[in-house]
Motif scaffolding. Structure first.
Motif, short mmCIF file in Angstrom:
data_model
loop_
_atom_site.label_atom_id
_atom_site.label_comp_id
_atom_site.label_asym_id
_atom_site.label_seq_id
_atom_site.Cartn_x
_atom_site.Cartn_y
_atom_site.Cartn_z
N GLY A 98 -3.21 1.72 -18.82
CA GLY A 98 -2.09 0.81 -18.60
C GLY A 98 -2.56 -0.53 -18.08
N GLU A 99 -1.66 -1.51 -18.13
CA GLU A 99 -1.89 -2.86 -17.62
C GLU A 99 -0.81 -3.13 -16.57
OE1 GLU A 99 -1.78 -5.52 -20.88
OE2 GLU A 99 -3.48 -4.61 -21.92
N ILE A 100 -1.24 -3.46 -15.35
CA ILE A 100 -0.32 -3.64 -14.24
C ILE A 100 -0.40 -5.07 -13.72
CG2 ILE A 100 0.38 -2.82 -11.98
CD1 ILE A 100 0.65 -0.77 -14.24
N PRO A 101 0.69 -5.84 -13.79
CA PRO A 101 0.67 -7.20 -13.21
C PRO A 101 0.50 -7.15 -11.70
CG PRO A 101 2.55 -6.88 -14.69
CD PRO A 101 1.96 -5.53 -14.44
N VAL A 102 -0.20 -8.13 -11.16
CA VAL A 102 -0.38 -8.25 -9.72
C VAL A 102 0.82 -9.01 -9.14
CG1 VAL A 102 -1.83 -9.17 -7.87
CG2 VAL A 102 -2.88 -8.21 -9.94
N ILE B 149 -2.12 1.03 -7.88
CA ILE B 149 -1.49 1.51 -9.09
C ILE B 149 -1.41 3.03 -9.03
CG2 ILE B 149 -2.16 -0.45 -10.50
CD1 ILE B 149 -4.46 1.12 -11.61
N GLN B 150 -0.30 3.55 -9.47
CA GLN B 150 -0.08 4.98 -9.43
C GLN B 150 -0.49 5.57 -10.78
OE1 GLN B 150 1.12 5.98 -6.44
NE2 GLN B 150 0.81 8.14 -6.90
N VAL B 151 -1.56 6.34 -10.80
CA VAL B 151 -2.03 7.01 -12.01
C VAL B 151 -1.60 8.48 -11.89
CG1 VAL B 151 -4.02 7.56 -13.46
CG2 VAL B 151 -3.96 5.42 -12.16
N GLY B 152 -0.45 8.81 -12.49
CA GLY B 152 0.12 10.12 -12.23
C GLY B 152 0.40 10.23 -10.74
N PRO B 153 -0.14 11.24 -10.06
CA PRO B 153 0.05 11.37 -8.62
C PRO B 153 -1.02 10.65 -7.81
CG PRO B 153 -1.05 13.31 -9.43
CD PRO B 153 -0.79 12.45 -10.64
N VAL B 154 -2.00 10.05 -8.46
CA VAL B 154 -3.17 9.50 -7.76
C VAL B 154 -2.97 8.02 -7.45
CG1 VAL B 154 -5.66 9.18 -7.82
CG2 VAL B 154 -4.62 11.12 -9.01
#
Length: 485
Positions: free
Chosen positions: A186-190, A317-322
């Motif tokens: 994924g790509e997450i804006p700051v 950033i939330q990667v699943g539960p991580v």
């Protein structure tokens, strides 16, 4: 001069932790929950755990107050991940001691003395007596006290319980131990409002606009949603023989919208001969626009590199539960190269994008990624006399995970000016002076992959891997003239 630091942070994210234990989460009916005082039993594996297939995890910005999670790998592979209320209450980076608390158990009484003996495999660990973690657990935490850039560690020893929680000894861990055979990208804006800004020269102003319409700073109303902006105006060292009218200065602004790129494919996790994931990527990309003006005759120096401001953010950033903590640092700078002879009055407009990072595949290891597409136009352009000058308004950037640097890059859009003057004379006394000048736009992009990208669980890099230098240049404007006497 005293430097002031402006901190522009939303309320701190509640620390998130993910614990991966070497014990099974499955047990025969009637087995007490983990943490109950009981004799150790052989781990049980349910058919569901044996047949577990890799999952594609969602990648999204971590919301505030996100519960922590517990992941306990089954003995035959796979991971069963659950929500938890564990928090990292304290961390000492020097001793690598952490205190893990459970808000649901405020009545825990501290043990009088730290444990000095290693837990025996034939005896219950401290966790079996009620501690929230066990030896072998993996902890991934959002920024927490003592760990402002997040925490990714393995518990090597349960030391004691205190009034704040369970004290444990730790060592560095990897994301591969948590994400196992799952996949995510994924790509997450700051969020620009979470960026710390430290001005390094007078005259720096910071503005931002969030996608929800919230704006900040003197130029916030002019900033597109999701972007941050730095405005600057400062003087430069002027050539010694320059007239007063040729005093050198620079002014302008930079706007950018950085975003984090993260991917992980653990489909090959645990297969023979493959110590790491099937693939991984970490990088930063974004749109960049700038407009700056250079006036006057700068002093004859090889280069004046002037840092304007430092920016830092630790988006989670939330990667699943991580909870994966990404560390971003940018130093915006101005660089001027001049020979002290040419006088400029130039305003330049630059727009484009960039992408830097590192990608991993088992066969090739880590490989650099760097791309950029930048265009510029001179809004105004006047060049006087002969000489050369080059000005760049760029940024040094780094992106990493949990305080470990992964990629560094230097992105520098620039303007280059040059002028020539020639004089000829004849025996009759006539003289002719001709002059020509030209402006060129361009950009340079360079950087390195770093050793610490092993945080993914991949083999260590033995040295820095250059991204490779990208260099582009194009003509902007030119002129010439003649004067006879």
């Amino acid at each position: 001069m005293r430097t002031l630091t402006r901190r522009l942070l939303v309320p701190t994210l509640i620390p998130l932790a993910l614990v991966a234990s070497g014990c099974s989460t499955s047990a025969p009916a009637g087995t007490p929950p983990a943490g109950a005082a009981t004799a150790p039993t052989a781990p049980a594996v349910t058919p569901a755990a044996e047949a577990r297939e890799s999952e594609r995890l969602e990648v999204a910005p971590a919301p505030r107050d996100t519960p922590t999670a517990v992941a306990r790998p089954a003995t035959e592979g796979g991971t069963d991940t659950r929500k938890s209320t564990l928090k990292v209450a304290e961390y000492d980076s020097r001793t690598r001691r952490a205190v893990i608390s459970t808000p649901q158990d405020p009545s825990r009484r501290p043990s009088p003395e730290p444990s000095t003996a290693e837990p025996s495999a034939a005896q219950p660990t401290a966790a079996a007596a009620g501690a929230p973690v066990r030896t072998g657990d993996i902890i991934a935490s959002a920024p927490a006290p003592g760990a402002p850039e997040g925490l990714l560690v393995e518990v090597t020893k349960v030391v004691r319980t205190t009034d704040k929680g369970t004290e444990v000894a730790t060592k560095p861990a990897t994301l591969g131990a948590l994400l196992a055979d799952d996949k995510a990208d994924g790509e997450i804006p700051v969020d620009p409002s979470t960026v710390d800004v430290e001005p390094l020269v007078k005259g720096v102003k910071f503005s931002w606009a969030k996608p929800d319409g919230v704006r900040f700073g003197p130029n916030g109303a002019q900033v597109p949603a999701g972007r941050l902006r730095l405005d600057v105006g400062t003087s430069l060292e002027t050539a010694a023989d320059a007239p007063v009218s040729a005093a050198a200065s620079v002014s302008g602004h930079v706007q950018l919208a950085p975003q984090v790129e993260f991917s992980y494919d653990g489909s090959a996790h645990g297969q023979a001969g493959r110590p790491g994931p099937g693939s991984a990527f970490l990088g930063m990309s974004g749109e960049w626009s700038a407009e700056w003006a250079v006036k006057g005759r700068a002093a004859a120096r090889t280069s004046q590199r002037i840092p304007l401001a430092k920016l830092h953010a630790d988006p989670v950033i939330q990667v699943g539960p991580v909870p994966v903590v990404v560390n971003l640092d940018l130093t915006v700078y101005l660089q001027v190269e001049a020979d002290g002879r040419i006088t400029l009055d130039v305003r330049q407009d630059v727009k484009g994008d960039f992408r830097v990072g590192g990608g991993y595949t088992p066969g090739k290891g880590w490989a650099p990624v760097s791309t950029s597409d930048v265009k510029s136009t001179p809004v105004t352009a006047t060049v006087t006399a002969a000489g050369r000058a080059r000005t760049a308004l760029g940024a040094e950037a780094s992106v990493g995970l949990y305080g470990m640097v992964g990629v560094t890059a230097d992105f520098a859009p620039y303007l280059r000016a040059e002028g020539e003057v020639k004089a000829t004379a004849s025996s009759s006394g006539a003289a002719t002076v001709t002059g020509s000048w030209a402006l060129h736009g361009g950009f340079d992009l360079s950087g390195n992959l770093q050793l610490q990208l092993s945080v993914f669980g991949t083999p260590l890099l033995q040295k820095r891997i250059p991204l490779g230098t990208l260099h582009r240049e194009w003509p902007l404007a030119a002129g010439k003239g003649q004067l006879s006497a």
